[in-house]
Design an enzyme around this catalytic site. Structure first.
Site, PDB file in Angstrom:
ATOM      1  N   ASP A  15       0.832  -1.213   0.000  1.00  0.00           N
ATOM      2  CA  ASP A  15       0.000   0.000   0.000  1.00  0.00           C
ATOM      3  C   ASP A  15       0.865   1.261   0.000  1.00  0.00           C
ATOM      4  OD1 ASP A  15      -2.347   1.410  -0.028  1.00  0.00           O
ATOM      5  OD2 ASP A  15      -2.755   1.188   2.119  1.00  0.00           O
ATOM      6  N   ASN A  63     -10.825  -2.695  -5.453  1.00  0.00           N
ATOM      7  CA  ASN A  63     -10.087  -1.711  -6.257  1.00  0.00           C
ATOM      8  C   ASN A  63     -10.755  -1.396  -7.606  1.00  0.00           C
ATOM      9  OD1 ASN A  63      -6.859  -2.907  -5.063  1.00  0.00           O
ATOM     10  ND2 ASN A  63      -8.021  -1.121  -4.362  1.00  0.00           N
TER      11      ASN A  63
HETATM   12  C1  IPE Z   1      -5.249  -2.824  -0.301  1.00  0.00           C
HETATM   13  O1  IPE Z   1      -4.955  -1.483  -0.447  1.00  0.00           O
HETATM   14  C2  IPE Z   1      -5.235  -3.506  -1.627  1.00  0.00           C
HETATM   15  C3  IPE Z   1      -3.916  -3.626  -2.249  1.00  0.00           C
HETATM   16  C4  IPE Z   1      -2.785  -3.293  -1.707  1.00  0.00           C
HETATM   17  C5  IPE Z   1      -3.920  -4.189  -3.574  1.00  0.00           C
HETATM   18  P1  IPE Z   1      -6.110  -0.396  -0.575  1.00  0.00           P
HETATM   19  O2  IPE Z   1      -5.452   0.930  -0.642  1.00  0.00           O
HETATM   20  O3  IPE Z   1      -7.029  -0.754  -1.685  1.00  0.00           O
HETATM   21  O4  IPE Z   1      -6.900  -0.606   0.799  1.00  0.00           O
HETATM   22  P2  IPE Z   1      -7.765   0.394   1.674  1.00  0.00           P
HETATM   23  O5  IPE Z   1      -8.772   1.007   0.755  1.00  0.00           O
HETATM   24  O6  IPE Z   1      -6.831   1.395   2.240  1.00  0.00           O
HETATM   25  O7  IPE Z   1      -8.344  -0.480   2.732  1.00  0.00           O
HETATM   26  C1  IPE Z   2      -1.529   0.285  -3.359  1.00  0.00           C
HETATM   27  O1  IPE Z   2      -1.329   1.660  -3.379  1.00  0.00           O
HETATM   28  C2  IPE Z   2      -1.759  -0.278  -4.730  1.00  0.00           C
HETATM   29  C3  IPE Z   2      -3.128  -0.740  -4.976  1.00  0.00           C
HETATM   30  C4  IPE Z   2      -4.105  -0.738  -4.115  1.00  0.00           C
HETATM   31  C5  IPE Z   2      -3.433  -1.253  -6.304  1.00  0.00           C
HETATM   32  P1  IPE Z   2      -2.542   2.676  -3.348  1.00  0.00           P
HETATM   33  O2  IPE Z   2      -2.922   3.002  -4.738  1.00  0.00           O
HETATM   34  O3  IPE Z   2      -3.653   2.161  -2.511  1.00  0.00           O
HETATM   35  O4  IPE Z   2      -1.863   3.933  -2.670  1.00  0.00           O
HETATM   36  P2  IPE Z   2      -2.504   4.928  -1.624  1.00  0.00           P
HETATM   37  O5  IPE Z   2      -3.048   4.109  -0.497  1.00  0.00           O
HETATM   38  O6  IPE Z   2      -3.597   5.654  -2.353  1.00  0.00           O
HETATM   39  O7  IPE Z   2      -1.397   5.813  -1.214  1.00  0.00           O
HETATM   40 MG    MG Z   3      -4.100   2.367  -0.562  1.00  0.00          MG
END
Ligand code: IPE
Ligand code: IPE
Ligand code: MG
Length: 228
Positions: A15, A63
Site C-alpha cells: 500500500d 479496487n
Molecule cells: C489494499 O490497499 C489492496 C492492495 C494493496 C492491492 P487499498 O489501498 O485498496 O486498501 P484500503 O482502501 O486502504 O483499505
Molecule cells: C496500493 O497503493 C496499490 C493498490 C491498491 C493497487 P494505493 O494506490 O492504494 O496507494 P494509496 O493508499 O492511495 O497511497
Molecule cells: Mg491504498
C-alpha cells in the site's frame, strides 16, 4: 539475518503507491509504476532469507471502484510485469500462483497468467499474487463450489483445498506498508493466526532493510496459538 526464526509464508499488502506519487507531485499511476518496479527486489530478498511462500496483494475486488484510467494502468502494469518476470521465475525456480477471480480479468491477462502458472508449476518456492482478489469472495467461491460438488459438511482441510491457496502453508506474517493498520480483505482465512507488522514506509520505498526489520520483529514474537 542469521539465526532468526524465519516465517514460512509472508504476505505483503503493498500500500501507499498513490501517496508516494502525491508527495512528488506526480500522478498516482507513476506511483504504481514505481511500486511494480519494487516487487522483484523484495521478492528475491524474501526467498534469499529462506521464506518459502510470498503472497502479494496487487489488486483487490474493491479496487474496481477506482477511476477507469487507474484500473487500466494497474492491469497494464501487471501484464508487463508478468511478461518480463517469467524468465526470472523459471531461472530462480519459483512457482507462480495467482489468487483471485481470474476469468473476470481481460482475456490476454488471464491467458498470460495461465501460461506462467503452467510453465512454473513444478517449482517449490511460491510467489502467490492476489489479483482481483477478496477474502470474502474467495470463501464464497469455495462454498459455492463445495455445494456444486454435492458436499453438505466439510473438514477444515477439505475446505482449504477449495481455496486459491490450496496446498500452501498458512500465512505467518503480514506486512502492510503506508501506515494503515487494517488487512483490507487480504487472505482472511489463511491469516487467521498471522502476526501483523505495520510500517509507515510507502510501498515504493520498502526495501531489504525494511524487510530485515520486519523479520527481526517477527522473530521476537511469541506465537502461542491459543496455548500457554
Ligand atoms: C489494499 O490497499 C489492496 C492492495 C494493496 C492491492 P487499498 O489501498 O485498496 O486498501 P484500503 O482502501 O486502504 O483499505
Ligand atoms: C496500493 O497503493 C496499490 C493498490 C491498491 C493497487 P494505493 O494506490 O492504494 O496507494 P494509496 O493508499 O492511495 O497511497
Ligand atoms: Mg491504498
Amino acid at each position: 539475518m542469521e539465526n532468526l526464526i524465519i516465517p514460512r509464508h509472508v504476505g505483503f499488502i503493498m500500500d501507499g503507491n498513490g501517496r508516494w506519487a502525491k508527495q512528488r507531485n506526480k500522478p498516482r499511476n507513476f506511483g504504481h509504476k514505481k511500486g511494480a518496479e519494487n516487487v522483484e527486489k523484495v521478492v528475491s530478498a524474501c526467498f534469499k532469507s529462506g521464506i518459502e511462500v510470498v503472497s502479494l496483494y496487487a489488486f483487490s475486488t474493491e479496487n474496481w471502484g477506482r477511476p477507469k484510467d487507474e484500473v487500466d494502468k494497474i492491469m497494464d502494469l501487471l501484464y508487463k510485469f508478468l511478461i518480463k518476470y517469467e524468465k526470472t521465475l523459471i531461472k530462480n525456480e519459483i512457482r507462480l500462483i495467482v489468487s483471485g477471480n481470474k476469468p473476470e480479468l481481460s482475456k490476454v491477462l488471464f491467458e498470460l497468467i495461465e501460461k506462467v502458472e503452467n510453465s512454473t508449476k513444478a517449482f517449490k518456492k511460491v510467489l502467490n499474487i492476489a489479483i482481483n482478489y477478496g477474502g470474502k469472495q474467495e470463501i464464497l467461491h469455495a462454498v459455492n463450489r463445495l455445494l456444486k460438488d454435492g458436499k453438505s459438511a466439510v473438514t477444515e482441510e477439505e475446505f482449504e483445498s477449495y481455496l486459491y491457496t490450496k496446498g500452501l502453508p498458512p500465512i505467518d506474517l503480514i506486512v502492510r506498508t503506508s501506515g494503515e493498520q487494517r488487512t483490507s480483505n487480504f487472505f482472511i482465512w489463511q491469516s487467521a493466526y498471522a502476526e501483523l507488522y505495520f510500517t509507515d514506509a510507502l510501498w515504493p520505498d520498502f526495501n531489504e532493510q525494511e524487510l530485515e526489520s520486519a523479520l527481526s520483529w517477527y522473530a521476537q514474537r511469541n506465537r502461542r496459538f491459543g496455548k500457554i
